[in-house]
Enzyme design. Structure first.
Site, PDB file in Angstrom:
ATOM      1  N   ARG A 215       7.376   6.188 -14.213  1.00  0.00           N
ATOM      2  CA  ARG A 215       8.062   7.459 -13.970  1.00  0.00           C
ATOM      3  C   ARG A 215       7.675   8.514 -15.006  1.00  0.00           C
ATOM      4  O   ARG A 215       7.920   9.701 -14.797  1.00  0.00           O
ATOM      5  CB  ARG A 215       9.576   7.243 -14.011  1.00  0.00           C
TER       6      ARG A 215
ATOM      7  N   TRP B  47      12.089  11.238 -20.664  1.00  0.00           N
ATOM      8  CA  TRP B  47      11.094  12.299 -20.470  1.00  0.00           C
ATOM      9  C   TRP B  47      11.779  13.579 -20.943  1.00  0.00           C
ATOM     10  O   TRP B  47      12.745  14.040 -20.328  1.00  0.00           O
ATOM     11  CB  TRP B  47      10.718  12.396 -18.989  1.00  0.00           C
TER      12      TRP B  47
ATOM     13  N   LYS C  88       6.408  10.763 -12.835  1.00  0.00           N
ATOM     14  CA  LYS C  88       6.090  10.435 -11.443  1.00  0.00           C
ATOM     15  C   LYS C  88       7.042  11.135 -10.486  1.00  0.00           C
ATOM     16  O   LYS C  88       6.636  11.663  -9.458  1.00  0.00           O
ATOM     17  CB  LYS C  88       6.168   8.908 -11.246  1.00  0.00           C
TER      18      LYS C  88
ATOM     19  N   GLU D 260      -6.224  20.224  -4.163  1.00  0.00           N
ATOM     20  CA  GLU D 260      -5.784  18.866  -4.488  1.00  0.00           C
ATOM     21  C   GLU D 260      -6.793  18.207  -5.445  1.00  0.00           C
ATOM     22  O   GLU D 260      -6.396  17.523  -6.401  1.00  0.00           O
ATOM     23  CB  GLU D 260      -5.634  18.046  -3.187  1.00  0.00           C
TER      24      GLU D 260
ATOM     25  N   CYS E 287      13.186  10.311 -16.544  1.00  0.00           N
ATOM     26  CA  CYS E 287      13.933   9.280 -17.268  1.00  0.00           C
ATOM     27  C   CYS E 287      14.271   8.095 -16.364  1.00  0.00           C
ATOM     28  O   CYS E 287      14.568   8.259 -15.184  1.00  0.00           O
ATOM     29  CB  CYS E 287      15.227   9.863 -17.800  1.00  0.00           C
TER      30      CYS E 287
ATOM     31  N   GLU F 264      -4.692  16.806 -13.960  1.00  0.00           N
ATOM     32  CA  GLU F 264      -3.643  15.918 -14.469  1.00  0.00           C
ATOM     33  C   GLU F 264      -4.217  14.644 -15.079  1.00  0.00           C
ATOM     34  O   GLU F 264      -3.625  14.078 -15.992  1.00  0.00           O
ATOM     35  CB  GLU F 264      -2.568  15.620 -13.410  1.00  0.00           C
TER      36      GLU F 264
ATOM     37  N   HIS G 144     -14.325  37.927  -5.076  1.00  0.00           N
ATOM     38  CA  HIS G 144     -13.305  38.946  -5.355  1.00  0.00           C
ATOM     39  C   HIS G 144     -12.732  38.799  -6.759  1.00  0.00           C
ATOM     40  O   HIS G 144     -11.651  39.288  -7.038  1.00  0.00           O
ATOM     41  CB  HIS G 144     -12.206  38.884  -4.289  1.00  0.00           C
TER      42      HIS G 144
ATOM     43  N   ASN H 110      19.775  10.458 -16.822  1.00  0.00           N
ATOM     44  CA  ASN H 110      18.615  11.062 -16.176  1.00  0.00           C
ATOM     45  C   ASN H 110      19.101  12.331 -15.491  1.00  0.00           C
ATOM     46  O   ASN H 110      19.995  12.263 -14.655  1.00  0.00           O
ATOM     47  CB  ASN H 110      18.018  10.093 -15.146  1.00  0.00           C
ATOM     48  N   GLY H 111      18.545  13.483 -15.867  1.00  0.00           N
ATOM     49  CA  GLY H 111      18.977  14.736 -15.258  1.00  0.00           C
ATOM     50  C   GLY H 111      19.146  15.809 -16.313  1.00  0.00           C
ATOM     51  O   GLY H 111      18.640  15.677 -17.429  1.00  0.00           O
TER      52      GLY H 111
ATOM     53  N   LYS I 277      -5.904  16.871  -9.209  1.00  0.00           N
ATOM     54  CA  LYS I 277      -6.200  15.507  -9.679  1.00  0.00           C
ATOM     55  C   LYS I 277      -6.988  15.563 -10.985  1.00  0.00           C
ATOM     56  O   LYS I 277      -6.702  14.819 -11.919  1.00  0.00           O
ATOM     57  CB  LYS I 277      -7.016  14.707  -8.639  1.00  0.00           C
TER      58      LYS I 277
HETATM   59  O1  M6R Z   1       7.498  12.614  -5.163  1.00  0.00           O
HETATM   60  P1  M6R Z   1       6.916  13.911  -4.685  1.00  0.00           P
HETATM   61  O2  M6R Z   1       5.866  13.733  -3.656  1.00  0.00           O
HETATM   62  O3  M6R Z   1       7.978  14.881  -4.241  1.00  0.00           O
HETATM   63  O4  M6R Z   1       6.229  14.546  -5.953  1.00  0.00           O
HETATM   64  C1  M6R Z   1       5.679  15.831  -5.903  1.00  0.00           C
HETATM   65  C2  M6R Z   1       4.785  16.091  -7.089  1.00  0.00           C
HETATM   66  O5  M6R Z   1       5.513  15.954  -8.282  1.00  0.00           O
HETATM   67  C3  M6R Z   1       3.587  15.152  -7.120  1.00  0.00           C
HETATM   68  O6  M6R Z   1       2.828  15.236  -5.963  1.00  0.00           O
HETATM   69  C4  M6R Z   1       2.681  15.487  -8.325  1.00  0.00           C
HETATM   70  O7  M6R Z   1       2.105  16.739  -8.164  1.00  0.00           O
HETATM   71  C5  M6R Z   1       1.634  14.404  -8.515  1.00  0.00           C
HETATM   72  N1  M6R Z   1       1.546  14.068  -9.920  1.00  0.00           N
HETATM   73  C6  M6R Z   1       0.269  14.802  -8.059  1.00  0.00           C
HETATM   74  O8  M6R Z   1      -0.658  13.820  -8.283  1.00  0.00           O
END
Ligand code: M6R
Length: 605
Positions: A27, A74, A600, A478, A2, A485, A501, A98-99, A482
């Protein structure tokens, strides 16, 4: 997550709040709303989906007033609906939040017993209803907001607006960031300086537990104990707070392309001017350190897993990595000679921040590896090491990942030097090697047309596997993150030796298996595992350098990467991983910069 904006202005604020909310779009959100006070009259507009819907609504039903609060939501408690969108209103008060309010159910029952109903499924509405309850009992708006805040448990950044009060706004921060902006005869509240950037460069960051009463004349801040607090007014560099796509189609494309420059700058910041030696803070001393704990979420966690190879391999330092959301729930054993490192782009990730607070007082030193220098993790760590990636707007983390790797590698070199594993000359030699990195990253970026073509082949699949060994294993994870998401293709990163395995049962002629294998000391073993996939008709795509491709033999598809020194491979192979996901998303027509359901900065647990 949020986003919050509040303005006590000298002009109509609804259009300005809308623009500020656009700067918070990155965000992640699923509904939005604005409330204003106009000649004492409190009113609000809320809309589901993107801000364009709120904008359309405001065209048909304008909102007048020179005081207002705005919000991008959000969803946590309650589905994304107009009724659940903020601002929430009860009687004469409107609130944005927010929270998460953890005790909202108990409060809600208490208010229901007093005959006060709720209209939404949210935790936030309870704040508005409770404040209204106190105002109905004769409290002033400020007294009622304070009384409400005393009752709340959980995490929040809040802004309150009141009917009949054209020159009053109340803010509070506990667990979620909130900044006060100072204008000329105007005052602002914002989730971050980015939201307020075009309005002011004069920002006061609230501390944990702070409350603020704003009028156009200024801000009165009290701390968690109710004492008057003087928080410093900082000048935010507008060039660092304003962001555009610089001609790129998406922020993600721009951020991927920025990596050579970012890595050069990050290295330069943490080294001496001639780049022959490290210039990390003295407090970052590994001499007596007997164990390193790296904690992060998402992409930061994979950076940590890569760094584990460096800390153990180069510095001989025992190192463990943890997912922040799990860390403090497994009763980790901590020692007085341990160093704990918290890696976070935003510096506000709730789980990572909670993990940092968990170790406080139990380890020799806590280190924040952060991108946002004013963030909570930066401020609460013993040592804050900036990664200097610049604002990362795309939800998918790209340049922050490689910049995190850079800082972690420099830390590993310092650890090696402090522990007598590398001489100053050997560190200098490594730094010389590191200076070749921007050029290697550019060479990897040049492979974009080939990567885009490979991505076309992925666009129609529902599943994919990425394989790697050694530091290429976290890279495989990683790459899978990517792809998941951005394109919503189910993907997993797997240790190439572990495939047989179990997961090898998934392999058939429809399963793409992307193998990340520079021609390094582990190459032959990875190729053997790749052969096992080929023998079962898996659709192998091999990412390797010229020597590796020649040695691997025939594969259905491949990508020729630049030759890279082993230590630099995790940086360079991040580029095709990012570009593959980017182009798969383009091919599938998904929302590249704001993928569905994602935020974000994840400021709730
Ligand atoms: O702001 P941060 O680096 O703590 O965020 C951690 C994760 O939320 C962030 O890396 C998330 O996995 C990304 N969307 C990956 O692309």
């Amino acid at each position: 997550m949020c986003g919050i904006v509040g303005i006590l202005g000298t002009h109509q604020v609804a259009p300005v709040i809308l623009e500020a909310l656009k700067r918070l779009e990155y965000r992640g959100y699923d509904s939005a709303g604005i409330a204003t006070v106009n000649a004492g009259h409190l009113d609000r507009r809320r809309a589901l989906g993107k801000l364009v819907n709120l904008s359309d609504l405001l065209v048909h039903e304008p909102l007048a007033g020179m005081a207002g609060i705005g919000h991008t939501r959000w969803a946590t408690h309650g589905a994304p609906t107009v009724a659940n969108a903020h601002p929430h209103r009860a009687g004469r008060v409107a609130v944005v939040h927010n929270g998460i309010i953890e005790n909202f159910r108990a409060l809600r029952s208490e208010l229901a017993a007093a005959g006060l109903a709720h209209e939404s499924d949210t935790d936030t509405e309870t704040i508005a209803v409770l404040t209204r309850h106190y105002m109905d009992q004769g409290m002033t708006p400020t007294e009622a907001a304070n009384a409400t805040l005393e009752r709340l448990e959980g995490a929040f950044a809040l802004a309150f607006l009141f009917e009949g009060e054209d020159d009053l706004m109340i803010g509070a921060r506990q667990g979620s960031p909130l900044a006060v902006g100072h204008g000329d005869g105007e005052m602002y509240l914002g989730s971050d300086a980015l939201a307020l950037a075009p309005l002011t460069d004069r920002i006061t960051y609230l501390d944990e537990g702070d409350r603020v009463v704003l009028t156009r004349a200024g801000a009165s801040i009290t701390d968690a104990q109710g004492r008057r607090a003087n928080r410093p007014l900082t000048r935010v560099r507008l060039d660092q707070a304003t962001v555009d796509k610089a001609g790129h189609r998406h922020f993600m494309a721009k951020e991927i392309a920025e990596q050579p420059a970012v890595l050069g700058a990050t290295m330069a910041f943490h080294c001496t001017p001639d780049k022959s030696a490290l210039a990390l803070p003295e407090r970052l001393d590994f001499t007596a350190c007997d164990r390193l704990i790296l904690v992060a979420c998402g992409t930061g966690y994979y950076a940590a897993q890569v760094a584990k190879y460096w800390f153990e391999g180069v510095a001989g330092l025992p190192c463990e990595t943890d997912i922040a959301s799990e860390y403090r729930y497994r009763q980790p054993v901590l020692g007085a000679r341990n160093m704990a490192v918290f890696i976070s782009q935003s510096g506000e990730t709730a789980d990572t921040l909670a993990a940092l607070r968990h170790v406080r007082g139990h380890v020799a030193c806590s280190v924040g590896v952060i991108n946002v220098p004013t963030s909570s993790i930066a401020r609460e760590s013993d040592v804050a090491l900036p990664i200097l990636a610049g604002p990362e707007i795309s939800v998918a983390s790209t340049k922050a990942f490689t910049a995190q790797l850079m800082v972690l590698l420099l830390m590993a070199l310092k650890a090696a030097q402090d522990r007598g594993k590398l001489s100053a000359q050997q560190v200098s030699d490594h730094l010389q090697l590191l200076q070749t990195l921007p050029g290697l990253m550019r060479a990897a970026l040049d492979r974009e047309p080939d990567i885009a073509e490979l991505a076309q082949g992925l666009a129609g699949v529902n599943h994919a596997l990425f394989l790697g060994r050694g530091p290429m294993l976290p890279l495989a994870s990683e790459a899978a993150l990517k792809l998941k998401e951005l394109s919503y293709i189910h993907a997993e990163g797997y240790a190439s030796g572990e495939l047989k395995h179990g997961p090898i049962a998934l392999i058939d002629e429809t399963m793409p298996v992307i193998v990340l294998a520079p021609r390094d000391s582990l190459f032959a073993k990875t190729v053997s595992n790749m052969q096992e996939v080929l023998a079962r008709q898996g659709r192998v795509v091999l990412f390797s350098d010229r020597a590796g491709l020649a040695e691997a033999g025939a594969v259905p598809q491949s990508l020729a990467m630049p030759e890279v020194p082993e230590m630099l491979a995790p940086f360079v192979y991040a580029v095709p991983a990012q570009l593959l996901a980017y182009h798969a998303a383009l091919a599938r027509g998904t929302d590249v910069d704001q993928p569905r359901n994602l935020a974000k900065s994840v400021t709730v647990e």
